[in-house]
Design an enzyme around this catalytic site. Sequence first.
Site, PDB file in Angstrom:
ATOM      1  N   THR A 225       3.050  20.944 -15.317  1.00 12.03           N
ATOM      2  CA  THR A 225       2.699  20.401 -14.013  1.00 12.03           C
ATOM      3  C   THR A 225       1.331  19.770 -13.931  1.00 12.03           C
ATOM      4  OG1 THR A 225       3.966  22.149 -12.992  1.00 12.03           O
ATOM      5  CG2 THR A 225       2.463  21.022 -11.577  1.00 12.03           C
TER       6      THR A 225
ATOM      7  N   LYS B 297       8.161  18.759  -7.763  1.00 10.88           N
ATOM      8  CA  LYS B 297       7.307  19.938  -7.622  1.00 10.88           C
ATOM      9  C   LYS B 297       6.518  19.960  -6.324  1.00 10.88           C
ATOM     10  CE  LYS B 297       6.858  19.463 -12.526  1.00 10.88           C
ATOM     11  NZ  LYS B 297       5.968  19.018 -13.588  1.00 10.88           N
TER      12      LYS B 297
ATOM     13  N   GLY C 197       2.959  22.216  -3.072  1.00 10.30           N
ATOM     14  CA  GLY C 197       3.254  21.918  -4.468  1.00 10.30           C
ATOM     15  C   GLY C 197       3.004  23.150  -5.307  1.00 10.30           C
TER      16      GLY C 197
ATOM     17  N   SER D 207      -1.680  21.844 -15.581  1.00 11.24           N
ATOM     18  CA  SER D 207      -2.305  21.523 -16.863  1.00 11.24           C
ATOM     19  C   SER D 207      -3.121  20.236 -16.838  1.00 11.24           C
ATOM     20  CB  SER D 207      -1.246  21.450 -17.958  1.00 11.24           C
ATOM     21  OG  SER D 207      -0.241  20.520 -17.614  1.00 11.24           O
TER      22      SER D 207
ATOM     23  N   THR E 270       1.905  16.115 -18.912  1.00  6.38           N
ATOM     24  CA  THR E 270       2.047  15.355 -17.671  1.00  6.38           C
ATOM     25  C   THR E 270       2.668  14.007 -17.994  1.00  6.38           C
ATOM     26  OG1 THR E 270       0.051  16.427 -16.801  1.00  6.38           O
ATOM     27  CG2 THR E 270       0.760  14.404 -15.712  1.00  6.38           C
TER      28      THR E 270
END
Length: 178
Positions: free
Chosen positions: A8, A40, A52, A131, A169
């Site tokens: 994420t 998300k 989120g 991340s 990502t």
Amino acid sequence: MKENIRNTTVIGLIRDGKAAMGSDGQVTVSNTVLKHNTKKVRKIYNNSVLAGFAGSTADALTLFEKFESKLEQYKGNLPRAAVELAKDWRTDRYLRRLEALLAVMNSEHAFIISGNGDVIEPDDGIVSIGSGGSFALAAARMLMKYSSLGAADIVRESLNTAADICIYTNHSITIEEL
């Protein structure tokens, strides 16, 4: 052995009374991309709050449901609902095992909520988790300072920057606005 799930980048911000939150869509387990277009971020509480998540999807969905019930209980009072969720999350035997972070916001407040009892309202109105969160945060801060872009455009560009840097990502972006 439990796999480390990194899946994420979520960023949200408030600019000129408008709120926007977005995320990438990648789900990664170990060194394998499992999915490219997971959603998300979502609107909750009669489309007046953005939320989120980063972390386990099942855990995040449980937390979304619990958070929305807190919003109902406190009649949409976002700061109070965030604090009450964090208290429950930290003290409840079941909830404290959940592995996720939440970013929640409306057009006035933005919070990061954790299972440690943290309820953080950043000074600049930008919430970022996951991340690639620090990459997106840096981009958003610069765009807020040196551009006239609107909230959704800053979120989009920040996520694209994170996707260019963070291997967890991607460029499959979802953005919600208030």
